[in-house]
Write an enzyme that holds these catalytic residues in place. Structure first.
Site, PDB file in Angstrom:
ATOM      1  CB  SER A   1      -0.902   0.024   1.241  1.00 45.41           C
ATOM      2  OG  SER A   1      -1.669  -1.143   1.302  1.00 45.41           O
ATOM      3  N   GLY A   2       1.814   1.357   0.892  1.00 39.37           N
ATOM      4  CA  GLY A   2       2.604   2.578   1.033  1.00 39.37           C
ATOM      5  C   GLY A   2       3.531   2.792  -0.140  1.00 39.37           C
TER       6      GLY A   2
ATOM      7  CB  CYS B   1      -3.480  -4.229   2.696  1.00 40.15           C
ATOM      8  SG  CYS B   1      -5.186  -3.709   2.535  1.00 40.15           S
TER       9      CYS B   1
ATOM     10  CB  CYS C   1      -7.214  -5.188   4.896  1.00 38.92           C
ATOM     11  SG  CYS C   1      -5.673  -4.473   5.441  1.00 38.92           S
TER      12      CYS C   1
ATOM     13  CE  LYS D   1     -10.174  -7.801   8.009  1.00 40.08           C
ATOM     14  NZ  LYS D   1      -9.150  -7.167   8.849  1.00 40.08           N
TER      15      LYS D   1
ATOM     16  CE1 TYR E   1      -7.426  -3.209  14.273  1.00 33.81           C
ATOM     17  CE2 TYR E   1      -5.465  -3.108  15.620  1.00 33.81           C
ATOM     18  CZ  TYR E   1      -6.493  -2.476  14.955  1.00 33.81           C
ATOM     19  OH  TYR E   1      -6.568  -1.110  14.971  1.00 33.81           O
TER      20      TYR E   1
ATOM     21  CD  GLU F   1      -9.747  -8.048  12.114  1.00 38.10           C
ATOM     22  OE1 GLU F   1     -10.092  -6.848  12.145  1.00 38.10           O
ATOM     23  OE2 GLU F   1      -8.923  -8.483  11.286  1.00 38.10           O
TER      24      GLU F   1
ATOM     25  CG  HIS G   1     -36.177   7.026  13.788  1.00 37.35           C
ATOM     26  ND1 HIS G   1     -35.634   6.375  14.883  1.00 37.35           N
ATOM     27  CD2 HIS G   1     -37.461   6.594  13.665  1.00 37.35           C
ATOM     28  CE1 HIS G   1     -36.566   5.593  15.402  1.00 37.35           C
ATOM     29  NE2 HIS G   1     -37.671   5.699  14.688  1.00 37.35           N
TER      30      HIS G   1
ATOM     31  CD  GLU H   1     -32.552   6.679  15.770  1.00 35.03           C
ATOM     32  OE1 GLU H   1     -33.201   7.706  15.980  1.00 35.03           O
ATOM     33  OE2 GLU H   1     -33.034   5.658  15.256  1.00 35.03           O
TER      34      GLU H   1
HETATM   35  P1  NDP Z   1      -1.342  -7.207  17.746  1.00 30.21           P
HETATM   36  O1  NDP Z   1      -0.095  -6.497  18.146  1.00 30.21           O
HETATM   37  O2  NDP Z   1      -2.600  -6.457  17.587  1.00 30.21           O
HETATM   38  O3  NDP Z   1      -1.625  -8.402  18.736  1.00 30.21           O
HETATM   39  C1  NDP Z   1      -0.650  -9.353  19.050  1.00 30.21           C
HETATM   40  C2  NDP Z   1      -1.200 -10.259  20.124  1.00 30.21           C
HETATM   41  O4  NDP Z   1      -0.299 -11.325  20.363  1.00 30.21           O
HETATM   42  C3  NDP Z   1      -1.388  -9.544  21.455  1.00 30.21           C
HETATM   43  O5  NDP Z   1      -2.574 -10.026  22.023  1.00 30.21           O
HETATM   44  C4  NDP Z   1      -0.149  -9.954  22.234  1.00 30.21           C
HETATM   45  O6  NDP Z   1      -0.354  -9.995  23.615  1.00 30.21           O
HETATM   46  C5  NDP Z   1       0.026 -11.375  21.743  1.00 30.21           C
HETATM   47  N1  NDP Z   1       1.407 -11.840  21.884  1.00 30.21           N
HETATM   48  C6  NDP Z   1       2.539 -11.213  21.484  1.00 30.21           C
HETATM   49  N2  NDP Z   1       3.613 -11.949  21.763  1.00 30.21           N
HETATM   50  C7  NDP Z   1       3.180 -13.080  22.362  1.00 30.21           C
HETATM   51  C8  NDP Z   1       3.818 -14.226  22.890  1.00 30.21           C
HETATM   52  N3  NDP Z   1       5.141 -14.344  22.859  1.00 30.21           N
HETATM   53  N4  NDP Z   1       3.048 -15.189  23.430  1.00 30.21           N
HETATM   54  C9  NDP Z   1       1.699 -15.063  23.465  1.00 30.21           C
HETATM   55  N5  NDP Z   1       1.040 -13.998  22.983  1.00 30.21           N
HETATM   56  C10 NDP Z   1       1.762 -13.011  22.421  1.00 30.21           C
HETATM   57  O7  NDP Z   1      -0.922  -7.946  16.414  1.00 30.21           O
HETATM   58  P2  NDP Z   1      -1.738  -8.700  15.303  1.00 30.21           P
HETATM   59  O8  NDP Z   1      -0.801  -9.755  14.840  1.00 30.21           O
HETATM   60  O9  NDP Z   1      -3.095  -9.090  15.750  1.00 30.21           O
HETATM   61  O10 NDP Z   1      -1.901  -7.582  14.196  1.00 30.21           O
HETATM   62  C11 NDP Z   1      -0.760  -6.841  13.737  1.00 30.21           C
HETATM   63  C12 NDP Z   1      -1.155  -5.464  13.332  1.00 30.21           C
HETATM   64  O11 NDP Z   1      -1.833  -5.510  12.102  1.00 30.21           O
HETATM   65  C13 NDP Z   1      -2.125  -4.773  14.276  1.00 30.21           C
HETATM   66  O12 NDP Z   1      -1.474  -4.128  15.333  1.00 30.21           O
HETATM   67  C14 NDP Z   1      -2.823  -3.814  13.384  1.00 30.21           C
HETATM   68  O13 NDP Z   1      -2.110  -2.614  13.359  1.00 30.21           O
HETATM   69  C15 NDP Z   1      -2.798  -4.503  12.033  1.00 30.21           C
HETATM   70  N6  NDP Z   1      -4.121  -5.073  11.729  1.00 30.21           N
HETATM   71  C16 NDP Z   1      -5.201  -4.253  11.564  1.00 30.21           C
HETATM   72  C17 NDP Z   1      -6.437  -4.754  11.289  1.00 30.21           C
HETATM   73  C18 NDP Z   1      -7.602  -3.841  11.145  1.00 30.21           C
HETATM   74  O14 NDP Z   1      -7.418  -2.649  10.969  1.00 30.21           O
HETATM   75  N7  NDP Z   1      -8.844  -4.331  11.233  1.00 30.21           N
HETATM   76  C19 NDP Z   1      -6.657  -6.183  11.135  1.00 30.21           C
HETATM   77  C20 NDP Z   1      -5.478  -6.968  11.345  1.00 30.21           C
HETATM   78  C21 NDP Z   1      -4.271  -6.415  11.624  1.00 30.21           C
HETATM   79  P3  NDP Z   1      -0.190  -8.673  24.534  1.00 30.21           P
HETATM   80  O15 NDP Z   1      -1.431  -7.861  24.333  1.00 30.21           O
HETATM   81  O16 NDP Z   1      -0.105  -9.230  25.914  1.00 30.21           O
HETATM   82  O17 NDP Z   1       1.041  -8.003  24.087  1.00 30.21           O
END
Ligand code: NDP
Length: 450
Positions: free
Chosen positions: A15-16, A43, A48, A51, A178, A182, A435, A440
């Site tokens: 994308s970028g 994406c 995205c 998904k 996320y 999802e 409505h 709303e």
């Molecule tokens: P996130 O950073 O959102 O979530 C990662 C998850 O993995 C967290 O719950 C984290 O826990 C957990 N985690 C990390 N390390 C470990 C570990 N060693 N053991 C167990 N659990 C672990 O990353 P995602 O991979 O879900 O998504 C990446 C990015 O992609 C997002 O941040 C977002 O910016 C983008 N994205 C956006 C979407 C949208 O706009 N709808 C959809 C999908 C992705 P903890 O919270 O404790 O750190």
């Protein structure tokens, strides 16, 4: 004039990178772009877009069930995973061709090869070709991170889930962000038994607590086994199945384990360290507000910079870079008030501060409405929507808006506009309602909650 082969060489066709290349070319720059995999980036190819198509696919069972309440009789139904994957693949190929075609239409010279930097102005492709460029843009995105636990290699990530040949009957998804949340909804909707394991107190860390609680409860009510403070210790192969041992000693047999445990920037093997391009501890490229790195001719945008890992942000950063460097118009990408949607089931949409962040900054009023949307009345579905506004007591500005339910992502996009303009709660109140809609509620919440 310069002696460079290109005015701009972009590494990464997501994308970028694609946006920056096209805009720079439209400003008259001679642009080259190298992409080692497919055009469109995470994406379009494995993020995205596929998904969201799968979210749509997984929503049909709800519609079939709810139809009865509206007088419909729906006949026998079945779901064919391979047909969905084939249809999705065809759509992704169509989009990829558009990305590729748009680059070529604007005169960008594309190279289907991996690239690395040899000097601040020199690029070598995996084919052995060398090019020079006045400016280089790194837009290589990110890649899934998988924790180092025994047997982790037996699991999959979001890179593989889109191409599985068969639908898993039972699945463990590790993570609470996320992607994990999802996909828990998608696979559950498609009929897979899903166990989502999150190591912390509640899924969706970083989001407003009401969103986190509401989504988690609704996911459980829909059949996802969401377990918090739970992690995987080992994964072992046992015939066609995987045997997954958890940190509470339980052992579950499943068909797939998916690690959605975050993403890391794609910076290895690009030659950045040797050039002195400053990186963060996690490998992300350090950039200033103009997306410029510590080496003046090298810029970076998108997930590789770890600012906000979202497609529209990467696009804005790429566009701003191209306008600034090639368009004689200095533009800084604005990272404030980024609206975002989480395509869980139910969906969440959000913009601005969480309640906790707002309270830390000053006195606030909280407006919250939890209600059963009209669609669910005849449909017989108990699931409720949640809408929440966070208002500054000092200047009455709406600081945060958090929505869970059908259309939440669409609403977050629109409510972000008045919020950026500094709308107050009174501006919301003075706006006529549409409505009957769910939205709303955003202009009819009268009294703050205690
Ligand atoms: P996130 O950073 O959102 O979530 C990662 C998850 O993995 C967290 O719950 C984290 O826990 C957990 N985690 C990390 N390390 C470990 C570990 N060693 N053991 C167990 N659990 C672990 O990353 P995602 O991979 O879900 O998504 C990446 C990015 O992609 C997002 O941040 C977002 O910016 C983008 N994205 C956006 C979407 C949208 O706009 N709808 C959809 C999908 C992705 P903890 O919270 O404790 O750190």
């Amino acid at each position: 004039m310069t002696d460079f082969d290109f005015d701009l060489f972009v590494i990464g066709g997501g994308s970028g990178g694609v946006r920056a290349a096209r805009i720079a070319a439209q400003h008259g720059a001679r642009v080259g772009l190298a992409e080692e995999y497919r055009y469109g980036g995470t994406c379009v190819i494995r993020g995205c877009v596929p998904k969201k198509l799968m979210v749509y696919a997984s929503g049909f069972p709800d519609a079939f069930e709810d139809a009865a309440g509206f007088g419909w009789t729906v006949g026998p139904r079945s779901f064919d995973w391979s047909r969905l994957i084939a249809a999705k693949d065809a759509e992704i190929s169509r989009l990829e061709a558009i990305y590729h075609g748009n680059l070529q239409k604007t005169g960008v010279q594309v190279f289907g090869a991996r690239a690395r930097l040899e000097s601040p102005h020199e690029i070598t492709l995996a084919t052995g070709a060398h090019y020079s460029a006045k400016h280089v843009l790194i837009a290589t995105g990110g890649t899934p991170f998988v924790p180092e636990i025994p047997g982790a290699e037996l699991g999959i990530t979001s890179n593989e889930i889109f191409d599985l040949e068969t639908q898993p009957r039972r699945m463990i998804i590790v993570g609470g962000g996320y992607i994990a949340s999802e996909f828990a909804g998608i696979m559950n909707g498609l009929g897979t038994h899903v166990r989502q394991l999150y190591r912390g107190d509640q899924i969706l860390r970083g989001f407003d607590q009401d969103i986190r609680d509401h989504v988690a409860d609704a996911m459980r009510a829909r059949g996802v086994v969401v377990e918090i403070q739970r992690d995987v210790v080992t994964v072992e192969k046992s015939g066609d199945e995987l045997e997954v041992t958890l940190d509470n000693g339980e052992c579950h047999r499943v068909d797939q384990v998916m690690f959605a445990t975050g993403r890391v920037p794609n910076t290895s093997g690009l030659g950045l360290e040797a050039l002195g391009v400053k990186l963060k501890g996690n490998g992300a490229i350090v950039v200033d507000e103009w997306s410029q790195t510590s080496v003046p001719s090298v810029y970076a945008v998108g997930d590789v910079t770890d600012r906000a890992a979202l497609t529209p942000v990467a696009i804005r950063e790429g566009h701003a870079f191209a306008d600034t460097v090639f368009g004689a118009r200095a533009v800084r990408p604005d990272h404030r008030l980024i609206p975002t949607a989480i395509f869980t089931q139910p969906e969440a949409g959000t913009v601005g501060l969480t309640e906790a962040e707002a309270r830390a900054a000053g006195e606030v009023e909280i407006y919250r409405s939890v209600f059963r949307p009209m669609l669910n009345t005849l449909g017989g579905r108990p699931e409720r929507m949640m809408m929440k506004l966070i208002v500054s007591k000092a200047d009455r500005k709406v600081l945060g808006c958090h929505i869970v339910g059908h259309g939440a992502g669409e609403m977050a996009q629109l409510v972000a506009i008045p919020m950026r303009m500094g709308a107050t709660k009174e501006d919301f109140d003075a706006t006529m309602a549409v409505h009957p809609t769910a939205a709303e509620e955003l202009v009819t919440m009268r009294s703050p909650v205690e």
